[in-house]
Write an enzyme that holds these catalytic residues in place. Structure first.
Site, PDB file in Angstrom:
ATOM      1  N   TRP A  32     -13.853   7.850 -16.895  1.00  0.00           N
ATOM      2  CA  TRP A  32     -14.409   6.979 -17.983  1.00  0.00           C
ATOM      3  C   TRP A  32     -13.039   5.977 -18.037  1.00  0.00           C
ATOM      4  CZ3 TRP A  32     -19.305   7.541 -18.196  1.00  0.00           C
ATOM      5  CH2 TRP A  32     -19.608   8.953 -18.357  1.00  0.00           C
ATOM      6  N   HIS A  91      -7.054  15.135 -13.594  1.00  0.00           N
ATOM      7  CA  HIS A  91      -8.207  14.458 -14.099  1.00  0.00           C
ATOM      8  C   HIS A  91      -9.588  14.673 -13.378  1.00  0.00           C
ATOM      9  CE1 HIS A  91      -5.837  10.872 -15.928  1.00  0.00           C
ATOM     10  NE2 HIS A  91      -4.797  11.676 -15.336  1.00  0.00           N
ATOM     11  N   HIS A 123     -13.221   6.425 -22.731  1.00  0.00           N
ATOM     12  CA  HIS A 123     -12.666   7.463 -23.405  1.00  0.00           C
ATOM     13  C   HIS A 123     -12.407   6.871 -24.863  1.00  0.00           C
ATOM     14  CE1 HIS A 123     -11.138   9.773 -20.277  1.00  0.00           C
ATOM     15  NE2 HIS A 123     -11.096   8.933 -19.365  1.00  0.00           N
ATOM     16  N   HIS A 144      -7.827  13.158 -23.502  1.00  0.00           N
ATOM     17  CA  HIS A 144      -8.425  12.343 -22.357  1.00  0.00           C
ATOM     18  C   HIS A 144      -9.384  13.168 -21.304  1.00  0.00           C
ATOM     19  CE1 HIS A 144      -8.046   9.271 -19.231  1.00  0.00           C
ATOM     20  NE2 HIS A 144      -8.083   9.990 -18.383  1.00  0.00           N
ATOM     21  N   ASP A 156      -4.195   7.962 -18.234  1.00  0.00           N
ATOM     22  CA  ASP A 156      -4.489   7.037 -17.119  1.00  0.00           C
ATOM     23  C   ASP A 156      -3.271   6.195 -16.759  1.00  0.00           C
ATOM     24  OD1 ASP A 156      -6.935   7.967 -15.997  1.00  0.00           O
ATOM     25  OD2 ASP A 156      -7.992   6.632 -17.381  1.00  0.00           O
ATOM     26  N   ASP A 159     -12.794  13.017 -19.490  1.00  0.00           N
ATOM     27  CA  ASP A 159     -13.056  13.181 -18.070  1.00  0.00           C
ATOM     28  C   ASP A 159     -13.950  13.987 -17.682  1.00  0.00           C
ATOM     29  OD1 ASP A 159     -11.214  11.024 -17.362  1.00  0.00           O
ATOM     30  OD2 ASP A 159      -9.509  12.427 -16.563  1.00  0.00           O
ATOM     31  N   ARG A 164      -0.217   8.986 -15.237  1.00  0.00           N
ATOM     32  CA  ARG A 164      -0.547   9.121 -13.934  1.00  0.00           C
ATOM     33  C   ARG A 164      -0.051   8.337 -12.954  1.00  0.00           C
ATOM     34  NH1 ARG A 164      -6.854   9.432 -12.356  1.00  0.00           N
ATOM     35  NH2 ARG A 164      -5.960   9.960 -10.100  1.00  0.00           N
ATOM     36  N   HIS A 190     -16.400  12.964 -11.688  1.00  0.00           N
ATOM     37  CA  HIS A 190     -14.996  13.521 -11.906  1.00  0.00           C
ATOM     38  C   HIS A 190     -15.165  15.114 -11.663  1.00  0.00           C
ATOM     39  CE1 HIS A 190     -11.976  10.853 -12.943  1.00  0.00           C
ATOM     40  NE2 HIS A 190     -12.983  10.137 -13.001  1.00  0.00           N
ATOM     41  N   HIS A 245     -17.921   5.285  -7.977  1.00  0.00           N
ATOM     42  CA  HIS A 245     -17.257   5.937  -9.015  1.00  0.00           C
ATOM     43  C   HIS A 245     -16.702   4.647 -10.199  1.00  0.00           C
ATOM     44  CE1 HIS A 245     -14.752   8.978 -10.289  1.00  0.00           C
ATOM     45  NE2 HIS A 245     -13.790   8.003 -11.021  1.00  0.00           N
ATOM     46  N   ASP A 270     -17.394   4.886 -14.338  1.00  0.00           N
ATOM     47  CA  ASP A 270     -16.303   4.722 -15.192  1.00  0.00           C
ATOM     48  C   ASP A 270     -16.589   3.583 -16.189  1.00  0.00           C
ATOM     49  OD1 ASP A 270     -14.998   6.818 -14.242  1.00  0.00           O
ATOM     50  OD2 ASP A 270     -13.431   5.740 -13.129  1.00  0.00           O
TER      51      ASP A 270
END
Ligand code: NAG
Ligand code: NAG
Ligand code: NAG
Length: 283
Positions: free
Chosen positions: A21, A78, A26, A134, A63, A138, A66, A144, A167, A171
């Site tokens: 997302w 994730h 999120h 988070h 996010d 996800d 990472r 995901h 994807h 998101d």
């Protein structure tokens, strides 16, 4: 099923993929969760995150982390790459699909225990809670919980004429359209309130108890696996059901996707609120 070899899109291999997302998704999950906190849950958030720090304001931290060298280890946390065969057959198998470097299921398990681990520093407990805020978002994003074409990252589509991938649309683009804007307090308030009304007395009111039927923080891995299965099933029901390669998604595909997007965001928010309340009760 491989509609396209990944080598056909070498440029995507080096680009950040699988953001889950986007910011609006999120932050909406976190805003809905905040609405369902009880007094103990509210005080837990304030103690762990710091006075006045909202769940929405930390919801996308993972996010950013990472992609730092310090946070690179958390990239596999994730998602879970379910090696199933959508749209014919969907399913998550923890042994098969959660790699040696971890996945969203093992991460939810790990950070659930770390959030309440008094032997860790306050900043480690805070970070564990930020990860959870988070990842519980996800895990409700169907792509995901899917290995097919790198969770749809390698399925080229267009959104309103612009080249992107499946994807990314799940998101971000479709979520922003459903929410009515990019990330702002006004967008989050209106989108969250709409979904909260559906949870409390609308189309989700009879389903919501099932969303939190697994709420034992001592069996976090089992709960997270059930949540991954639940979202993964949607890949067979809708997300990967058509051949989306080359499709313009801002049209009938979006219209069919909205009910699933809203359901999954509402579900993630309601679950996260219940999970924080359960963490507070167990602390
Ligand atoms: C999204 O908006 C909310 C509410 O204004 C804010 O708290 C949050 O920090 C924003 N997220 C990002 C990543 O900018
Ligand atoms: C648990 O979290 C810590 C801190 O982020 C991390 O170093 C460790 O690798 C994680 N363990 C697992 C099994 O994911
Ligand atoms: C999917 O659609 C694309 C574009 O129309 C086409 O090139 C491809 O052969 C299709 N794949 C399958 C498996 O039908």
């Amino acid at each position: 099923m491989h509609l396209y070899s990944s080598l056909a899109f070498p440029i995507l291999l080096s680009a950040p993929a699988a953001h889950a997302w986007g910011v609006v998704g999120h932050a909406t999950v976190a805003t809905i969760a905040t609405h369902y906190l009880n007094d103990a849950g509210k005080s837990y958030i304030s103690t762990k995150l710091g006075p006045g720090v909202t769940m929405a304001s930390v919801a996308s931290w993972a996010d950013n982390f990472r992609y730092t060298s310090a946070g690179r280890f958390s990239a596999p946390f994730h998602f879970i790459d379910a090696e199933d065969t959508p749209p014919t057959s969907c399913g998550v198998d923890l042994t098969r699909d959660c790699g040696p470097t971890g996945c969203v299921v093992s991460a939810i398990n790990n950070y659930t225990s770390r959030a309440n681990d008094a032997s860790l520093s306050a900043s480690n407990q805070k970070q564990a809670l930020e990860f959870l805020i988070h990842f519980i978002g996800d895990i409700t994003q169907p792509l995901h919980d899917e290995a097919e074409e790198l969770g749809g990252n390698h399925i080229p589509v267009t959104w309103d004429g612009t080249a992107t991938n499946l994807h990314s649309c799940w998101d971000t683009q479709m979520v922003e359209k459903a929410a009515g804007g990019t990330n702002s307090t006004a967008t989050l308030t209106s989108f969250s309130n709409k979904l909260i009304a559906e949870i409390d007395g609308g189309m989700y009111s009879s389903a919501k108890d099932g969303w939190i039927s697994c709420d034992n923080v001592a069996t976090a891995s089992d709960c997270a696996l059930a949540w991954a299965q639940d979202a993964n099933a949607l890949n067979c029901q809708y997300v990967l059901k058509a051949n989306e390669t080359g499709m313009e998604l801002d049209g009938s595909y979006y219209d069919g996707a909205v009910p699933y997007i809203e359901l999954q965001i509402a579900k993630g928010g309601y679950r996260l609120g219940a999970w924080v309340n359960a963490l507070a009760a167990a602390a």
